[in-house]
Design an enzyme around this catalytic site. Structure first.
Site: not given
Ligand code: BTN
Length: 278
Positions: A64, A133, A269
């Site tokens: 992204r 992640k 975040r």
């Protein structure tokens, strides 16, 4: 010494999905620039048939917001360090909002059905575990147009690209530490994971066409890793994440009131005092 070729369950996936998506096909390539780039090229050339394109290596994987997706390099001991695929198909939902959240939810529920491993979703569509992640999703569309009032929705060709880390691996330049399926699934492999996620993902997409994101909202909230935490967005907003709304917008309580963030060009975040646990 040549490594064993990876054996992909292409036929089993085809058998599960073709009844839902007539004309569906599965392709596996040893290497390509990017599975998303390739399916977008095909869509622009007028090829709109539903297809699952899997790559064992990507030379120009994309994430992204113009980021690079690194695939982890050469297979280790014959095993692929990550699973990378794109699913391309025409879709015509009445409302597109929340599609990427629906995709992330489907993947999280397939990979950690009872949430015992703590696999969560970081808005809009990252798979996170212990603030690390596990995977990401890149959705692109080609063609179609805005629906006219009173007219049926216009189909658009959607390319849903997914990258999931299978093995733990060092990757340079990432601001978020990486998680891997092997952290809690000792026998996980890219082919087995593909078979596990694709049929439910197709079911989710067909359900999304009929009902949109709202019916999935409660399940998304149950996996939302940002909810209740202080967050900062890439465009400077600070506040406390307060879940998402029925259209998939991120809600942030700020000193100026609650803001709904819709843009896919914004990243967010958690502002954490603690290092990630992975
Ligand atoms: C992100 O984390 O920002 C999204 C990552 C998406 C990566 C996948 S790998 C398969 C497909 N092809 C690409 O070039 N990107 C997606």
């Amino acid at each position: 010494m040549a490594l064993n070729p990876v054996r992909w369950p292409a036929e089993a996936i085809w058998e599960a999905v073709e009844p839902l998506l007539p004309g569906f096909s599965v392709e596996v390539l040893p290497e390509i620039d990017s599975t998303n780039t390739e399916l977008m090229r095909r869509a622009r050339a007028g090829r709109h048939e539903p297809v699952l394109l899997v790559a064992e290596r990507q030379t120009a994987g994309r994430g992204r917001m113009g980021r690079v997706w690194q695939d982890g390099g050469a297979p280790e001991a014959g095993e692929l360090p990550s699973l990378m695929f794109s699913l391309g198909l025409p879709l015509a939902p009445a409302d597109w909002s929340g599609l990427s959240l629906a995709v992330g939810l489907s993947l999280a529920e397939s990979l950690d059905p009872d949430a015992r491993a703590g696999l969560g979703l970081k808005w809009p569509n990252d798979l996170w575990r212990q603030d690390c992640k596990l995977g990401g999703i890149l959705i692109e569309t080609a063609g179609g147009g805005a629906a006219q009032p009173g007219q049926p929705p216009v189909p658009r060709h959607v390319v849903i690209g997914v990258g999931i880390n299978v093995l733990r691996r060092p990757i340079e330049g990432t601001s978020t530490p990486l998680a891997a399926l092997r952290d809690w699934l000792p026998h996980a492999s890219a082919p087995e994971t593909l078979l596990r996620v694709i049929p439910p993902l197709v079911q989710t997409l067909l359900g999304f066409v009929d009902g949109g994101f709202a019916p999935l909202l409660a399940r998304f909230l149950a996996r939302d890793v940002l909810r209740g935490r202080p967050v900062r967005t890439s465009d400077g907003l600070e506040g406390t994440a307060a879940g998402v709304d029925a259209g998939g917008a991120l809600l942030v309580h700020t000193a100026q009131g609650t803001q709904a963030i819709q843009s896919s060009e914004v990243s967010v975040r958690p502002v954490s005092a603690l290092p990630p646990a992975c």
